[in-house]
Motif scaffolding. Structure first.
Motif, mmCIF file in Angstrom:
data_model
loop_
_atom_site.group_PDB
_atom_site.id
_atom_site.type_symbol
_atom_site.label_atom_id
_atom_site.label_comp_id
_atom_site.label_asym_id
_atom_site.label_seq_id
_atom_site.Cartn_x
_atom_site.Cartn_y
_atom_site.Cartn_z
ATOM 1 N N GLY A 133 34.689 16.333 -45.775
ATOM 2 C CA GLY A 133 33.472 17.108 -45.963
ATOM 3 C C GLY A 133 33.224 18.097 -44.848
ATOM 4 O O GLY A 133 34.155 18.532 -44.160
ATOM 5 N N GLU A 134 31.958 18.423 -44.675
ATOM 6 C CA GLU A 134 31.564 19.457 -43.722
ATOM 7 C C GLU A 134 32.088 19.222 -42.314
ATOM 8 O O GLU A 134 32.420 20.154 -41.590
ATOM 9 C CB GLU A 134 30.040 19.503 -43.639
ATOM 10 N N ALA A 193 18.606 17.153 -36.461
ATOM 11 C CA ALA A 193 18.328 16.459 -37.725
ATOM 12 C C ALA A 193 19.587 16.230 -38.553
ATOM 13 O O ALA A 193 19.543 15.487 -39.528
ATOM 14 C CB ALA A 193 17.330 17.276 -38.541
ATOM 15 N N ASP A 194 20.709 16.856 -38.202
ATOM 16 C CA ASP A 194 21.902 16.747 -39.039
ATOM 17 C C ASP A 194 23.113 17.205 -38.222
ATOM 18 O O ASP A 194 23.326 18.404 -38.023
ATOM 19 C CB ASP A 194 21.749 17.634 -40.286
ATOM 20 N N LEU A 195 23.905 16.254 -37.751
ATOM 21 C CA LEU A 195 25.029 16.593 -36.879
ATOM 22 C C LEU A 195 26.054 17.503 -37.557
ATOM 23 O O LEU A 195 26.773 18.241 -36.885
ATOM 24 C CB LEU A 195 25.736 15.318 -36.396
ATOM 25 N N ALA A 196 26.129 17.449 -38.886
ATOM 26 C CA ALA A 196 27.091 18.303 -39.594
ATOM 27 C C ALA A 196 26.697 19.779 -39.461
ATOM 28 O O ALA A 196 27.536 20.665 -39.655
ATOM 29 C CB ALA A 196 27.180 17.904 -41.058
ATOM 30 N N ALA A 244 27.545 26.103 -38.467
ATOM 31 C CA ALA A 244 28.515 26.371 -39.525
ATOM 32 C C ALA A 244 27.828 26.714 -40.845
ATOM 33 O O ALA A 244 28.448 27.295 -41.737
ATOM 34 C CB ALA A 244 29.432 25.161 -39.705
ATOM 35 N N ARG A 245 26.541 26.367 -40.962
ATOM 36 C CA ARG A 245 25.782 26.770 -42.154
ATOM 37 C C ARG A 245 25.058 28.094 -41.909
ATOM 38 O O ARG A 245 24.219 28.497 -42.707
ATOM 39 C CB ARG A 245 24.745 25.697 -42.517
ATOM 40 N N LEU A 246 25.368 28.738 -40.769
ATOM 41 C CA LEU A 246 24.776 30.016 -40.378
ATOM 42 C C LEU A 246 23.283 29.896 -40.068
ATOM 43 O O LEU A 246 22.537 30.880 -40.139
ATOM 44 C CB LEU A 246 25.034 31.105 -41.444
ATOM 45 N N ASP A 247 22.846 28.696 -39.678
ATOM 46 C CA ASP A 247 21.476 28.522 -39.189
ATOM 47 C C ASP A 247 21.449 28.830 -37.700
ATOM 48 O O ASP A 247 22.331 28.390 -36.957
ATOM 49 C CB ASP A 247 21.007 27.079 -39.386
ATOM 50 N N GLY A 251 31.058 11.830 -32.384
ATOM 51 C CA GLY A 251 32.384 11.301 -32.101
ATOM 52 C C GLY A 251 33.437 12.356 -32.358
ATOM 53 O O GLY A 251 33.135 13.545 -32.467
ATOM 54 N N ALA A 252 34.676 11.925 -32.507
ATOM 55 C CA ALA A 252 35.786 12.877 -32.632
ATOM 56 C C ALA A 252 35.609 13.811 -33.819
ATOM 57 O O ALA A 252 35.954 14.993 -33.755
ATOM 58 C CB ALA A 252 37.107 12.121 -32.745
ATOM 59 N N ARG A 253 35.078 13.286 -34.912
ATOM 60 C CA ARG A 253 34.946 14.116 -36.108
ATOM 61 C C ARG A 253 33.883 15.190 -35.933
ATOM 62 O O ARG A 253 33.966 16.275 -36.526
ATOM 63 C CB ARG A 253 34.594 13.212 -37.301
#
Lengths: 242, 229
Positions: free
Chosen positions: A140-141, B73-76, B102-105, B158-160
């Protein structure tokens, strides 16, 4: 053009054409090569995941280690953990972009499209297409990373800010790049236009997967000889493969 | 304008000869909510609320402070170097740069910068890339990725979750030929860069321990983190 089936060269295992503005997963076993041939105006964003899916292409490490701000043969594409994932064994173009990432929804021009209205001509961004492809693999992302944008060129200007300049018309019909897998990798490819391309005119890219060629002595390989850093990454891959 | 450096608050007028790109932050140390010195090889995880200001100060000059930013609020929704570079159209970070996810925020904006330019092309050092760049003998030397993983763990980084970060105070030049090289740097003790966050953000900082190139002037030294919110 490099050697293909019909001449004394690696066997073509199969051929697939990725249509314009589409995504495709290509698992590539170590030693195999892929010859990517573009139609005019193509852009190919490529993500690379290593045999351990957490170990992915690191554009930053690849560029830093080899002292370039773009990808060009015979550079080695390196992972976060310093493994050579792919060697760029040849290309008809002098360099390929790696600074600009991939297109998002804001880079898709024109009115919103839908499958209902436009069927398979509907427009989706590179990011959407790539995430859809990654999801098939349970990824995923967080698995997104900076891609290489093959067949595109972005120059960094000499001003203090290092302004970017996209070069339109860089890719002509038949331009190609060949990549050799140094590990068992998963390539995620996407033919959506480059995010800095002012027009939406995606083009197809043909992929020919070639069997592993005869093992040449490492010391004679162009990627190995490029610089000590590329040699070390290749040696790391040999060590990892046993 | 008041110039505040890491050596304690002092007041001086910004020199008239300074280039337009340099800007001194008006915030004073005495009112800071956060004030820590991070030694080389060490790190810090700052939780900065929306509208907060985080200043990194290069206390002794020629020291890289590596950083990653995440939407709290969201590590991704994490800092993306390539999206930031592309959207701003320039390869260097400086005052005015908006650090995008990465979401352009927008995650943060550089609102003060007495340095002039910061790098986000070359990534952050790691033991594995050090071994590739400098040789096997460097594999067990300390590197920023270890620090990021150590301090990030408390918040699930973490690593990801890691990706290419920012090297504040690092001067990297791209030649017309496309060659990438470490510049001479704008080394001066007390330089600072200040971010204002555009949402609640986690800022993961590593005071770079790199000994194998000139990034840290061959002598890694501490940086100071100051925060106002």
């Amino acid at each position: 053009m490099p050697t293909t089936a019909g001449r004394a060269g690696p066997e073509v295992l199969y051929t697939h054409t990725v249509p314009p503005a589409a995504a495709w997963s290509l698992p590539l076993a170590r030693g195999r090569s892929v010859l990517l041939t573009a139609a005019a105006g193509a852009n190919l964003a490529m993500l690379v995941l290593g045999p351990d899916r957490l170990d992915r292409l690191s554009v930053a490490d690849t560029l830093t280690a080899q002292g370039r701000a773009c990808v060009a043969p015979p550079m080695v594409l390196m992972s976060d953990r310093g493994l050579a994932l792919l060697s760029v064994t040849g290309s008809s173009l002098p360099s390929h972009d790696a600074l600009c990432g991939m297109g998002a929804e804001r880079h898709v021009p024109g009115a919103a499209t839908s499958f209902q209205r436009d069927r398979n001509d509907w427009r989706r961004s590179a990011r959407t297409l790539v995430l859809s492809e990654l999801a098939k693999h349970g990824l995923g992302e967080l698995d997104l990373h900076a891609p290489v944008s093959f067949f595109s060129r972005v120059c960094v200007q000499e001003d203090a800010a290092g302004s970017l300049a996209y070069l339109p018309g860089y890719c002509r019909d038949g331009d190609w790049v060949s990549l050799r897998a140094e590990q068992d990798v998963l390539l995620v490819l996407c033919t959506a236009p480059h995010p800095l391309d002012p027009q939406w005119a995606p083009a197809a890219v043909q992929a020919r997967v070639l069997a592993a060629g005869p093992a040449a002595p490492l010391g004679e390989d162009a990627s190995y000889r490029l610089c000590p850093q590329s040699a070390r990454a290749l040696e790391q891959s040999l060590r990892a493969s046993g | 304008m008041t110039a505040v450096t890491g050596r304690g608050a002092r007041t001086s007028a910004a020199p008239a000869s300074r280039s337009a790109r340099e800007r001194y932050s008006p915030r004073t140390v005495g009112k800071a909510r956060l004030d820590v010195v991070v030694e080389s090889g060490d790190g810090y995880l700052a939780t900065v609320p929306h509208g907060g200001h985080l200043r990194l100060v290069d206390l002794h000059g020629s020291q890289v402070a590596a950083a990653l930013l995440f939407d709290a609020a969201d590590l991704a929704n994490r800092y993306s170097a390539v999206d930031t570079v592309r959207e701003q159209g320039v390869s260097q970070l400086s005052r005015g740069s908006v650090l995008l996810s990465a979401r352009l925020d927008p995650l943060a904006r550089i609102v003060a910068d007495s340095c002039g330019r910061h790098d986000t092309l070359t990534g952050v050092c790691a033991q594995e890339s050090n071994a590739v760049r400098f040789g096997e003998h460097t594999r067990h030397q300390h590197a920023c990725r270890e620090t990021f993983l150590r301090y990030g763990a408390a918040r699930g980084i973490g690593a990801r979750e890691l990706s290419a970060g920012i090297s504040f105070f690092k001067d990297v030049a791209v030649a017309p030929s496309g060659e990438l090289a470490l510049g001479d740097g704008t080394a001066a003790p007390g330089r600072h860069v200040e971010l204002r966050t555009e949402r609640d953000v986690l800022v993961l900082v590593s005071c770079c321990p790199q000994l194998n190139d000139a990034s840290n002037g061959w002598n890694p030294t501490p940086v100071r983190l100051l925060g106002w919110w």
